[in-house]
Design a protein around this motif. Structure first.
Motif, PDB file in Angstrom:
ATOM      1  N   VAL A 122       0.841  -1.203   0.000  1.00  0.00           N
ATOM      2  CA  VAL A 122       0.000   0.000   0.000  1.00  0.00           C
ATOM      3  C   VAL A 122       0.873   1.249   0.000  1.00  0.00           C
ATOM      4  O   VAL A 122       0.601   2.207  -0.727  1.00  0.00           O
ATOM      5  N   GLN A 123       1.940   1.236   0.775  1.00  0.00           N
ATOM      6  CA  GLN A 123       2.870   2.371   0.793  1.00  0.00           C
ATOM      7  C   GLN A 123       3.426   2.625  -0.607  1.00  0.00           C
ATOM      8  O   GLN A 123       3.537   3.770  -1.047  1.00  0.00           O
ATOM      9  N   ASN A 124       3.761   1.568  -1.319  1.00  0.00           N
ATOM     10  CA  ASN A 124       4.265   1.706  -2.691  1.00  0.00           C
ATOM     11  C   ASN A 124       3.200   2.289  -3.617  1.00  0.00           C
ATOM     12  O   ASN A 124       3.521   3.063  -4.521  1.00  0.00           O
ATOM     13  N   CYS A 125       1.944   1.913  -3.403  1.00  0.00           N
ATOM     14  CA  CYS A 125       0.848   2.461  -4.215  1.00  0.00           C
ATOM     15  C   CYS A 125       0.664   3.957  -3.966  1.00  0.00           C
ATOM     16  O   CYS A 125       0.369   4.709  -4.893  1.00  0.00           O
ATOM     17  N   ILE A 126       0.833   4.370  -2.727  1.00  0.00           N
ATOM     18  CA  ILE A 126       0.663   5.788  -2.389  1.00  0.00           C
ATOM     19  C   ILE A 126       1.773   6.605  -3.038  1.00  0.00           C
ATOM     20  O   ILE A 126       1.524   7.666  -3.592  1.00  0.00           O
ATOM     21  N   GLY A 127       2.988   6.108  -2.956  1.00  0.00           N
ATOM     22  CA  GLY A 127       4.092   6.726  -3.678  1.00  0.00           C
ATOM     23  C   GLY A 127       4.648   8.012  -3.095  1.00  0.00           C
ATOM     24  O   GLY A 127       5.263   8.790  -3.818  1.00  0.00           O
ATOM     25  N   ILE A 128       4.448   8.254  -1.796  1.00  0.00           N
ATOM     26  CA  ILE A 128       5.087   9.432  -1.207  1.00  0.00           C
ATOM     27  C   ILE A 128       6.388   9.001  -0.532  1.00  0.00           C
ATOM     28  O   ILE A 128       6.561   7.840  -0.175  1.00  0.00           O
ATOM     29  N   SER A 129       7.279   9.927  -0.364  1.00  0.00           N
ATOM     30  CA  SER A 129       8.583   9.621   0.219  1.00  0.00           C
ATOM     31  C   SER A 129       8.427   9.173   1.669  1.00  0.00           C
ATOM     32  O   SER A 129       7.424   9.472   2.328  1.00  0.00           O
ATOM     33  N   SER A 130       9.432   8.484   2.169  1.00  0.00           N
ATOM     34  CA  SER A 130       9.383   8.039   3.567  1.00  0.00           C
ATOM     35  C   SER A 130       9.369   9.243   4.515  1.00  0.00           C
ATOM     36  O   SER A 130       8.757   9.183   5.577  1.00  0.00           O
ATOM     37  N   THR A 131      10.012  10.337   4.109  1.00  0.00           N
ATOM     38  CA  THR A 131      10.004  11.558   4.929  1.00  0.00           C
ATOM     39  C   THR A 131       8.594  12.130   5.012  1.00  0.00           C
ATOM     40  O   THR A 131       8.110  12.460   6.093  1.00  0.00           O
ATOM     41  N   LYS A 132       7.920  12.234   3.861  1.00  0.00           N
ATOM     42  CA  LYS A 132       6.541  12.754   3.839  1.00  0.00           C
ATOM     43  C   LYS A 132       5.617  11.811   4.607  1.00  0.00           C
ATOM     44  O   LYS A 132       4.710  12.258   5.318  1.00  0.00           O
ATOM     45  N   ASN A 133       5.829  10.512   4.471  1.00  0.00           N
ATOM     46  CA  ASN A 133       5.025   9.534   5.190  1.00  0.00           C
ATOM     47  C   ASN A 133       5.179   9.723   6.696  1.00  0.00           C
ATOM     48  O   ASN A 133       4.193   9.732   7.431  1.00  0.00           O
ATOM     49  N   ALA A 134       6.408   9.902   7.148  1.00  0.00           N
ATOM     50  CA  ALA A 134       6.666  10.109   8.582  1.00  0.00           C
ATOM     51  C   ALA A 134       6.008  11.402   9.067  1.00  0.00           C
ATOM     52  O   ALA A 134       5.440  11.453  10.167  1.00  0.00           O
ATOM     53  N   GLN A 135       6.071  12.445   8.251  1.00  0.00           N
ATOM     54  CA  GLN A 135       5.438  13.722   8.610  1.00  0.00           C
ATOM     55  C   GLN A 135       3.922  13.557   8.716  1.00  0.00           C
ATOM     56  O   GLN A 135       3.307  14.058   9.661  1.00  0.00           O
ATOM     57  N   LEU A 136       3.339  12.861   7.746  1.00  0.00           N
ATOM     58  CA  LEU A 136       1.897  12.643   7.757  1.00  0.00           C
ATOM     59  C   LEU A 136       1.485  11.845   8.988  1.00  0.00           C
ATOM     60  O   LEU A 136       0.517  12.197   9.670  1.00  0.00           O
ATOM     61  N   LEU A 137       2.221  10.788   9.294  1.00  0.00           N
ATOM     62  CA  LEU A 137       1.913   9.986  10.485  1.00  0.00           C
ATOM     63  C   LEU A 137       2.016  10.827  11.755  1.00  0.00           C
ATOM     64  O   LEU A 137       1.191  10.698  12.659  1.00  0.00           O
ATOM     65  N   SER A 138       2.996  11.691  11.814  1.00  0.00           N
ATOM     66  CA  SER A 138       3.177  12.555  12.979  1.00  0.00           C
ATOM     67  C   SER A 138       1.989  13.501  13.159  1.00  0.00           C
ATOM     68  O   SER A 138       1.474  13.668  14.272  1.00  0.00           O
ATOM     69  N   VAL A 139       1.540  14.108  12.076  1.00  0.00           N
ATOM     70  CA  VAL A 139       0.387  15.015  12.144  1.00  0.00           C
ATOM     71  C   VAL A 139      -0.864  14.245  12.560  1.00  0.00           C
ATOM     72  O   VAL A 139      -1.637  14.705  13.412  1.00  0.00           O
ATOM     73  N   LEU A 140      -1.069  13.063  11.990  1.00  0.00           N
ATOM     74  CA  LEU A 140      -2.240  12.262  12.340  1.00  0.00           C
ATOM     75  C   LEU A 140      -2.180  11.796  13.791  1.00  0.00           C
ATOM     76  O   LEU A 140      -3.199  11.792  14.493  1.00  0.00           O
ATOM     77  N   ASP A 141      -0.994  11.417  14.261  1.00  0.00           N
ATOM     78  CA  ASP A 141      -0.837  11.030  15.667  1.00  0.00           C
ATOM     79  C   ASP A 141      -1.193  12.199  16.584  1.00  0.00           C
ATOM     80  O   ASP A 141      -1.855  12.017  17.612  1.00  0.00           O
ATOM     81  N   GLU A 142      -0.764  13.384  16.205  1.00  0.00           N
ATOM     82  CA  GLU A 142      -1.060  14.582  16.999  1.00  0.00           C
ATOM     83  C   GLU A 142      -2.577  14.822  17.045  1.00  0.00           C
ATOM     84  O   GLU A 142      -3.143  15.091  18.100  1.00  0.00           O
ATOM     85  N   LEU A 143      -3.211  14.703  15.908  1.00  0.00           N
ATOM     86  CA  LEU A 143      -4.657  14.891  15.833  1.00  0.00           C
ATOM     87  C   LEU A 143      -5.381  13.859  16.696  1.00  0.00           C
ATOM     88  O   LEU A 143      -6.286  14.196  17.457  1.00  0.00           O
TER      89      LEU A 143
END
Length: 140
Positions: free
Chosen positions: A112-133
């Motif tokens: 699924v991560q490969n299908c999304i196609g965003i960088s690991s850095t962007k993925n980590a940032q997105l997870l961080s924002v979602l965790d905060e929310l």
């Protein structure tokens, strides 16, 4: 007034539907729905636990989880047993079939991560924002 495309509710809803849709073909291969997959991941990572604890992990109430777990039990993936110490609590455990499914599903997160196609850095940032929310939600 804010434009429709600037509403957080729309962006998160659309992104969630998109990501869940990416999981569907992989989950169809192992005969799981997305909510069932989430339950399985929680049990694979944490072992047996009561329904309310699963609900805490998934941000779901018992009324939503109970029918889902009943279907999964009927499909032979898990068992539900009332606690002898406290009959209000139901312990959920994986069956051998449910445990074996972990290996068949192990490729799904990366696929699924490969299908999304965003960088690991962007993925980590997105997870961080979602965790905060989500942490804001659980503290209210």
């Amino acid at each position: 007034m804010m434009n429709f495309s600037e509403h957080l509710c729309f962006k998160t809803y659309a992104a969630s539907r998109y990501i869940i849709g990416l999981y569907k073909p992989f989950l169809d291969e192992i005969s799981l729905t997305y909510p069932q997959y989430l339950v399985m991941v929680v049990l694979w990572e944490n072992g047996s636990m009561n329904i309310s604890k699963i609900g805490e992990f998934l941000h779901l109430d018992n009324g939503t989880l109970t029918p889902l777990l009943k279907r999964m039990e009927k499909n032979g993936l898990l068992t539900r047993v009332r606690s002898s110490a406290d009959e209000r609590k139901i312990l959920v455990s994986l069956t051998e079939e449910g445990t074996a499914l972990k290996e068949k599903a192990s490729h799904i997160p990366e696929a699924v991560q490969n299908c999304i196609g965003i960088s690991s850095t962007k993925n980590a940032q997105l997870l961080s924002v979602l965790d905060e929310l989500l942490s804001i939600q659980t503290t209210k």
